[in-house]
Design an enzyme around this catalytic site. Structure first.
Site, short mmCIF file in Angstrom:
data_model
loop_
_atom_site.label_atom_id
_atom_site.label_comp_id
_atom_site.label_asym_id
_atom_site.label_seq_id
_atom_site.Cartn_x
_atom_site.Cartn_y
_atom_site.Cartn_z
N HIS A 193 -52.10 -2.35 -11.85
CA HIS A 193 -53.46 -3.14 -11.47
C HIS A 193 -53.46 -2.77 -13.32
CE1 HIS A 193 -57.50 -2.27 -10.82
NE2 HIS A 193 -57.53 -1.14 -12.19
N ASP A 194 -53.36 -1.75 -14.20
CA ASP A 194 -53.52 -2.43 -15.57
C ASP A 194 -53.03 -3.88 -15.90
OD1 ASP A 194 -54.55 -0.12 -15.85
OD2 ASP A 194 -53.36 0.63 -17.36
N ARG A 226 -56.24 11.97 -15.38
CA ARG A 226 -56.17 11.16 -15.97
C ARG A 226 -54.34 10.94 -15.05
NH1 ARG A 226 -57.34 6.05 -17.57
NH2 ARG A 226 -57.12 5.44 -19.35
N ASP A 253 -50.05 -4.55 -7.86
CA ASP A 253 -51.04 -3.74 -8.25
C ASP A 253 -51.20 -2.62 -6.90
OD1 ASP A 253 -53.72 -2.05 -8.36
OD2 ASP A 253 -54.83 -3.86 -8.73
N SER A 269 -61.67 -3.92 -11.33
CA SER A 269 -62.29 -2.78 -11.47
C SER A 269 -62.64 -2.21 -10.48
CB SER A 269 -61.05 -1.59 -11.88
OG SER A 269 -60.68 -0.34 -11.36
#
Length: 389
Positions: free
Chosen positions: A369-370, A246, A339, A174
């Protein structure tokens, strides 16, 4: 981008105005380097004083040819230098890639010397908005715009100070992948191998668009005060805005499939959404927002999000293709199948454009993505492939 980790959160205790590490706090495992002289910034101007916080594991060895066993690990947006190790004094979270670093792991610290710096503009020991400026005042909203290239310049000074002329491997995912790519372009003779995970050659309009409401939420919070909130009492910072940011970001870090299979339409335990209660997925997002405001800084979030928006390996280099052509490191690029913020076509562009890159590696994961943080077995296999010789 995110670091999906467990922390102890007591909602009855008001969070500090900033979750940044501040001078006088327990350093934990952090080491510090004060740069000699100012850091010249890509957009103009300078940071007159810069302190880098970093952590290391293992021992440095350099052979007669100047090749070292040093590995540089670069964190994502809300990560920091604490890549491995437990939660404890000085560290509000356990290591975000703990499963990869240590004896017998992919980055075996009996063999490799692992270095992880906190980025310039960050909030966990490196100079950033929560740091004290030369005039004795907190930088706050005065902290300048910084880019990934500025961070590499500072990290080059760290490599010099540690005695690392050439990294055996530079790895990042990232935002960390953006920094790793800039390392390989700016200092090609100092990067022997390169691992890029879930990151692009240049940030796209879609990714900038995802970031825009996050930045707007923070800046619209009455506690933002133009970025000058760091010395306010507990509970008085821009917590609501950072929490909204967040929540938005976390949706982009995970996949719809994972959220659907994990939460479905279930209500949160003891709550009824038809009578003012929350769905379980809403509680999940609330939890991640609450954790972040206690361990991160809103102004760093703004500056580092702007840094990611500015990422473009082709800027001033004749375009993306010309920028990628400067990489000489033996490279593996990995992307995550699900992702939705940094999709696979962006990693395919990297793999196709970097001269010594292997075929694109796809991490098959439902976590979005994580996945580059969670699927440590797949990441470890790529590390091992690069380092096997």
């Amino acid at each position: 981008m995110s670091t999906d980790i467990t922390t102890s959160v007591d909602p009855a205790v008001r969070p500090p105005a900033s979750g940044a590490w501040r001078e006088g706090d327990d350093p934990g495992r952090r080491l510090f380097l004060d740069l000699e002289g100012p850091l010249r910034l890509e957009v103009g101007g300078e940071l007159p004083q810069v302190r880098l916080a970093y952590e290391t594991w293992g021992d440095l060895r350099v052979d007669a040819a100047g090749r070292s066993n040093a590995v540089l690990v670069l964190h994502a947006l809300t990560g920091d230098s604490h890549v491995a190790g437990p939660l404890g004094p000085g560290h509000k979270s356990p290591g975000w890639w703990d499963a990869l670093i240590g004896p017998g792991r992919a980055l075996d610290t009996d063999h490799w010397f692992v270095v992880a710096p906190n980025i310039v503009g960050g909030c966990q020991g490196t100079t950033g908005p929560a740091s004290t400026g030369p005039d004795g005042r907190t930088w706050g909203g005065r902290f300048p715009f910084v880019t990934a290239r500025d961070s590499v310049r500072a990290e080059t000074a760290l490599a010099d100070a540690l005695g690392v002329d050439r990294w055996a491997l530079v790895v990042g995912g990232s935002m960390g992948g953006m920094r790793a790519l800039e390392w390989a372009v700016m200092e090609p003779e100092r990067v022997e191998r390169l691992l890029l995970l879930a990151s692009p050659a240049a940030t796209s309009a879609d990714q900038i668009a995802w970031a825009a409401p996050q930045l707007a939420a923070i800046r619209a919070d009455p506690g933002w005060r133009g970025g000058d909130y760091h010395d306010l009492p507990d509970g008085a910072g821009p917590h609501a805005g950072l929490g909204v940011a967040r929540r938005i970001a976390h949706l982009s870090y995970r996949s719809g499939y994972e959220l659907g299979t994990r939460f479905g339409r279930d209500p949160q335990d003891g709550e009824d959404p038809l009578h003012g209660g929350r769905y379980a997925v809403e509680s999940y997002l609330d939890h991640h927002a609450e954790k972040l405001v206690r361990r991160f800084d809103a102004a760093s979030y703004v500056r580092l999000t702007e840094l990611m928006n500015a990422h473009d390996v082709g800027r001033g280099r004749g375009g993306v293709a010309a920028g990628l052509a400067r990489v000489t490191a033996r490279t593996i690029v990995g992307g995550v199948s699900s992702d939705r913020i940094y999709p696979l076509e962006q990693q395919a562009e990297l793999a196709a454009g970097i001269p010594n890159a292997a075929e694109l590696r796809v991490i098959d994961s439902p976590y979005g993505h994580d996945g580059f943080l969670i699927e440590t077995g797949a990441v470890g296999a790529m590390v091992a492939e690069l380092l096997k010789d």
